[in-house]
Design an enzyme around this catalytic site. Structure first.
Site, PDB file in Angstrom:
ATOM      1  N   ARG A 153      -0.536   1.027  -9.573  1.00  0.00           N
ATOM      2  CA  ARG A 153      -1.209  -0.036 -10.225  1.00  0.00           C
ATOM      3  C   ARG A 153      -1.090  -0.498 -10.994  1.00  0.00           C
ATOM      4  O   ARG A 153      -1.356  -1.427 -11.525  1.00  0.00           O
ATOM      5  CB  ARG A 153      -2.715   0.440 -10.761  1.00  0.00           C
ATOM      6  CG  ARG A 153      -4.191   0.496  -9.053  1.00  0.00           C
ATOM      7  CD  ARG A 153      -3.605  -0.234  -8.014  1.00  0.00           C
ATOM      8  NE  ARG A 153      -2.797   0.533  -7.168  1.00  0.00           N
ATOM      9  CZ  ARG A 153      -2.450   0.355  -6.222  1.00  0.00           C
ATOM     10  NH1 ARG A 153      -2.688  -1.727  -6.084  1.00  0.00           N
ATOM     11  NH2 ARG A 153      -1.355   0.596  -5.550  1.00  0.00           N
ATOM     12  N   LYS A 191       2.707  -6.243   0.953  1.00  0.00           N
ATOM     13  CA  LYS A 191       2.347  -6.332   2.067  1.00  0.00           C
ATOM     14  C   LYS A 191       1.723  -7.566   2.226  1.00  0.00           C
ATOM     15  O   LYS A 191       1.727  -7.715   3.322  1.00  0.00           O
ATOM     16  CB  LYS A 191       1.338  -5.351   2.227  1.00  0.00           C
ATOM     17  CG  LYS A 191       0.324  -5.314   1.479  1.00  0.00           C
ATOM     18  CD  LYS A 191      -0.222  -3.730   1.996  1.00  0.00           C
ATOM     19  CE  LYS A 191      -1.396  -3.603   1.351  1.00  0.00           C
ATOM     20  NZ  LYS A 191      -2.779  -4.855   1.786  1.00  0.00           N
ATOM     21  N   THR A 192       0.674  -8.359   1.609  1.00  0.00           N
ATOM     22  CA  THR A 192       0.133  -9.899   2.057  1.00  0.00           C
ATOM     23  C   THR A 192       1.021 -10.171   2.586  1.00  0.00           C
ATOM     24  O   THR A 192       0.423 -11.297   3.560  1.00  0.00           O
ATOM     25  CB  THR A 192      -1.183  -9.965   1.075  1.00  0.00           C
ATOM     26  OG1 THR A 192      -1.933  -8.731   0.223  1.00  0.00           O
ATOM     27  CG2 THR A 192      -2.070 -10.772   1.351  1.00  0.00           C
ATOM     28  N   ASP A 239      -4.544  -5.674   8.453  1.00  0.00           N
ATOM     29  CA  ASP A 239      -4.426  -5.308   6.862  1.00  0.00           C
ATOM     30  C   ASP A 239      -4.370  -3.736   6.315  1.00  0.00           C
ATOM     31  O   ASP A 239      -5.861  -3.839   7.293  1.00  0.00           O
ATOM     32  CB  ASP A 239      -4.682  -6.106   5.854  1.00  0.00           C
ATOM     33  CG  ASP A 239      -4.439  -6.688   4.248  1.00  0.00           C
ATOM     34  OD1 ASP A 239      -3.097  -5.361   4.276  1.00  0.00           O
ATOM     35  OD2 ASP A 239      -4.843  -6.523   3.726  1.00  0.00           O
ATOM     36  N   GLU A 240      -4.370  -3.225   5.731  1.00  0.00           N
ATOM     37  CA  GLU A 240      -4.505  -2.027   5.620  1.00  0.00           C
ATOM     38  C   GLU A 240      -4.865  -0.882   6.935  1.00  0.00           C
ATOM     39  O   GLU A 240      -6.235  -0.119   7.046  1.00  0.00           O
ATOM     40  CB  GLU A 240      -5.946  -1.995   4.738  1.00  0.00           C
ATOM     41  CG  GLU A 240      -5.518  -2.723   3.588  1.00  0.00           C
ATOM     42  CD  GLU A 240      -5.518  -2.209   2.221  1.00  0.00           C
ATOM     43  OE1 GLU A 240      -4.659  -0.911   2.278  1.00  0.00           O
ATOM     44  OE2 GLU A 240      -5.523  -2.624   1.277  1.00  0.00           O
ATOM     45  N   GLN A 260      -1.646   5.934   1.040  1.00  0.00           N
ATOM     46  CA  GLN A 260      -3.064   4.664  -0.137  1.00  0.00           C
ATOM     47  C   GLN A 260      -4.032   5.666   1.268  1.00  0.00           C
ATOM     48  O   GLN A 260      -4.904   4.344   0.650  1.00  0.00           O
ATOM     49  CB  GLN A 260      -2.719   3.425  -0.231  1.00  0.00           C
ATOM     50  CG  GLN A 260      -1.305   3.672  -0.896  1.00  0.00           C
ATOM     51  CD  GLN A 260      -1.090   2.025  -1.263  1.00  0.00           C
ATOM     52  OE1 GLN A 260      -2.050   1.278  -1.883  1.00  0.00           O
ATOM     53  NE2 GLN A 260      -0.313   1.507  -1.023  1.00  0.00           N
TER      54      GLN A 260
END
Length: 726
Positions: A606, A32-33, A222-223, A253
């Site tokens: 993770r 995503k980044t 973002d997020e 998340q």
DNA sequence: TAGTCTGGGCTTTTT
DNA sequence: GCCCAGACTA
């Protein structure tokens, strides 16, 4: 270099989407980044947007830094920029807002030099307000009142709109009023103000809003699932009716509900912008398929969400490992032994391993186990560097030098290190200052100058010398502050206030405290080019993860919350017990329970290669040992993806269930879920019903159906003769 | 005023 | 079981 090179089709579609509102639902490890940074570069390089017209907002400094680095590389690869070229505004919501507010300080009730009050400063103000209102902090918990105020601010509610009705609400409302006054007296804003005030400004001053809309036509976030109402509203205002708004997020998340974050903002986005284009990123570049399947089995239990089918090209990999330990000490010993074993076998480096848990308190047993084995470890969070007493003490001086009206810092610094100014003297000082119409800091400075206002005569003679001395010291520090680089100013404070002998008292803890102070000095030395204002702001807006050093080759110990955004080859998740994960405070509330599940999901995803889940047979709850039940989440891990001593009841039950289904019907692996929530189905013996929930195992689908007669049944799709009705 | 004692309470904590 | 805050005492 081609900007789109190396992007998969889904990523590419998102990056090159036509401008306008865009939502990217990005599974864990799906890049995503990458999408966000490439989109930014695409705007500039392909669509000709000027870099300074772009704002990209993140939640952590770390994310902002990472993005900054990658964006710069991408823009430079485009050949367009040198180091002096204009850059996009890239930072955290709070940093962006703080900059905006300093720029527009003329329109605010505080001056441009305002300080930012953090959590503990805020608590202190609430405490003070309670005291002034003659309320007993034993009966009304300052923490609870503060949380309520903070929540109100996140919801953009001022004290006037705060609903009353209950005793607690009534108290909170009154404290809230006073709290706001106190902030202003301290020339301070709290974290929540940083978001709330821009919204208020924009609503009150349409021309100002217009100028910012023109200035920043391109917004990236973002997020996004972590935005709260204030942040969402700010984005809506800045974006206007038809924004170029590119947001990336993953509702699965979302783990900061208790801080006001609301993943439903993702749905709101769909309602508010009918033109919204949505993209799904499902290819995962981090984990094995086994880990992804396990994680999906856990998260798919959530009804009412956009299902993602996470897949990878990395292959199936190893099964998850489950272990039941006797107690937390045994749990920790198991972790240490297992890591030592893996390292000895040459499978991993110590630094490849992470140990995750629900609460910071759980790190203690781990630390002891590592210490006992004399193995090094890295601890994230726990006692945040900037939360440490000695650091806050020293910072109080710096804040005071910068803003003598900061009463919270003054009260902290006044008698730290002890210099004979106790509660009595402090109270007298506050009273005298109030009657003189000055802040206590200003009164002290006046005292030191030798022109005290009349009200100063009310100070008890015994207290005066110490107060005057303190005022003189403060005046001296203020006078030299402008000429000294930051680290030298800190030296001066340490010297004049006598910090060294106070902290470094010969004990081991003392040496640690002193080392921390030196570390702060080191940080200051690095940023000595920036002024005191910027330094204080920087320090107020840092987080735990920012202090995580990557250089040590040792296992990382951290909470599941702190783990978000990170990845490790091997992940241990501890405490899979009812009451621990899910946490007992979440047992009653379905929304909170859902968040516990997401937390477990975050932990699982993770991992790159291996997941090891652990529980303990007995735990201490408030000092007393109690037998604990295995976490309900263990039941959701498909048994055929897990190995280990299956002592957990749920897993044992599932293991036999899995054996049965596999023996009796080697069902073909479903490609996707056949059933969906709300679907009408018919069963020969139970009759007609509605699908309540469906959960995909790696080799079967489990459907929960509420039958019109016969109640709720959980069925295996491959075995049960279910017929789907229209 | 400063150091010691006692009792309550106890998730998570991007900024 | 531990930590912090406020009370208590020298």
């Amino acid at each position: 270099m081609d900007l789109l090179h190396g992007l998969n089709p889904q990523q590419r579609a998102a990056v090159t989407a036509p401008t306008g509102p865009v939502l990217v639902l990005a599974g864990p490890g799906s890049g995503k980044t990458r999408v966000l940074t490439h989109r930014l570069a695409y705007l500039v390089r392909e669509l000709g947007a000027s870099p300074e017209s772009v704002v990209a907002l993140t939640f952590t400094n770390k994310a902002a830094r990472e993005m900054g680095g990658r964006v710069q590389a991408l823009l430079r690869a485009g050949g367009s920029s040198d180091s002096s070229a204009p850059r996009p505004s890239l930072g955290t919501f709070h940093a962006f807002a703080a900059r905006l507010l300093r720029r527009e300080a003329g329109r605010l009730p505080v001056s441009r030099e305002f300080v930012i009050f953090d959590e503990s400063d805020q608590q202190e103000l609430v405490r003070q307000a309670l005291k002034e209102l003659n309320l007993d902090p034993k009966q009304v918990q300052p923490g609870a009142v503060h949380a309520a105020i903070s929540q109100a601010k996140n919801e953009l509610q001022g004290p006037e709109q705060y609903p009353r009705g209950t005793y607690f609400a009534e108290i909170t409302q009154r404290v809230y009023v006073r709290y706001e006054e106190l902030l202003q007296l301290n020339n301070a804003l709290d974290f929540d103000d940083l978001l709330l005030l821009p919204v208020r400004l924009f609503r009150q001053e349409p021309e100002l809003l217009q100028s910012y809309r023109r200035r920043y036509p391109h917004l990236l976030v973002d997020e996004f699932q972590d935005t709260n109402t204030a942040q969402y509203t700010l984005l809506r205002l800045l974006g206007g009716e038809d924004p170029d708004l590119f947001v990336v997020g993953d509702p699965d998340q979302s783990i900061y509900r208790w801080r006001g974050a609301d993943y439903r903002n993702v749905l709101r986005l769909q309602q508010d912008y009918p033109r919204l284009q949505t993209f799904l990123l499902e290819q995962n570049y981090r984990s094995t398929q086994t880990i992804l399947d396990a994680a999906m089995a856990v998260i798919d239990r959530h009804p009412d969400r956009t299902r993602k089918r996470l897949f990878t090209e990395r292959g199936r990999g190893q099964a998850l490992l489950f272990h039941e330990a006797y107690d937390p000490a045994d749990e920790a010993a198991f972790v240490v032994d297992t890591i030592a074993g893996l390292v000895a076998a040459g499978e991993v480096e110590p630094g490849d391993c992470a140990v995750m848990y629900r609460t910071n308190a759980q790190s203690r047993a781990l630390e002891e186990a590592f210490l006992k084995a004399s193995l090094p470890y890295r601890l994230v969070g726990a006692q945040r560097f900037y939360g440490r007493r000695e650091i806050r003490d020293l910072l109080a001086y710096l804040r005071l030098i910068h803003n003598p009206s900061d009463q919270v810092s003054l009260l902290r610094a006044l008698n730290t290190p002890p210099r004979g100014i106790g509660d009595k003297s402090a109270a007298a000082l506050l009273a005298a200052a109030a009657s003189a119409g000055l802040s206590p800091g200003e009164l002290l400075l006046a005292l030191a100058r030798g022109d005290p206002p009349a009200a100063a005569s009310s100070l008890p003679p015994r207290a005066r010398p110490a107060l005057e001395a303190f005022g003189a010291m403060l005046a001296g520090l203020i006078a030299t502050a402008g000429d000294l680089p930051l680290d030298r100013l800190i030296d001066q404070v340490i010297l004049e206030a006598g910090f060294r002998p106070f902290l470094d008292d010969g004990t081991e803890e003392g040496a640690d405290r002193w080392a921390n102070v030196l570390e702060l000095r080191g940080v200051a030395a690095e940023s000595s080019a920036v002024g005191l204002v910027e330094f204080l702001e920087q320090v107020a807006l840092v987080s735990d993860q920012d202090t995580l050093t990557e250089s040590v080759n040792a296992p990382t110990l951290l909470t599941l919350h702190a783990a978000k955004g990170l990845e490790f080859p091997v992940v241990f998740i501890l405490g899979l017990d009812e009451g621990e994960l899910p946490h007992h405070r979440s047992l009653e509330d379905p929304e909170a329970m859902a968040e516990e599940r997401r937390l477990f999901y975050v932990g699982l995803t993770r991992a790159e290669n291996r997941v090891i889940v652990v529980r303990a047979f007995r735990r201490r709850v408030g000092g007393v040992f109690t037998a604990s039940d295995p976490s309900r989440f263990l039941d959701d891990l498909p048994a055929d993806l897990v190995e280990g001593d299956l002592l957990g009841m749920g897993l044992r039950a599932q293991a036999s269930y899995a054996r049965q289904t596999r023996w009796e019907s080697p069902a073909p692996r479903p490609i996707g879920p056949r059933y969906a929530m709300g679907m009408r189905v018919r069963h020969p013996s139970f009759g007609e019903g509605v699908v309540m929930e469906t959960m995909l195992h790696s080799d079967d689908e489990e459907v929960t159906v509420e039958f019109e007669r016969g109640g709720v049944k959980r069925l295996s799709a491959s075995v049960a003769p279910l017929e789907i009705l229209e």
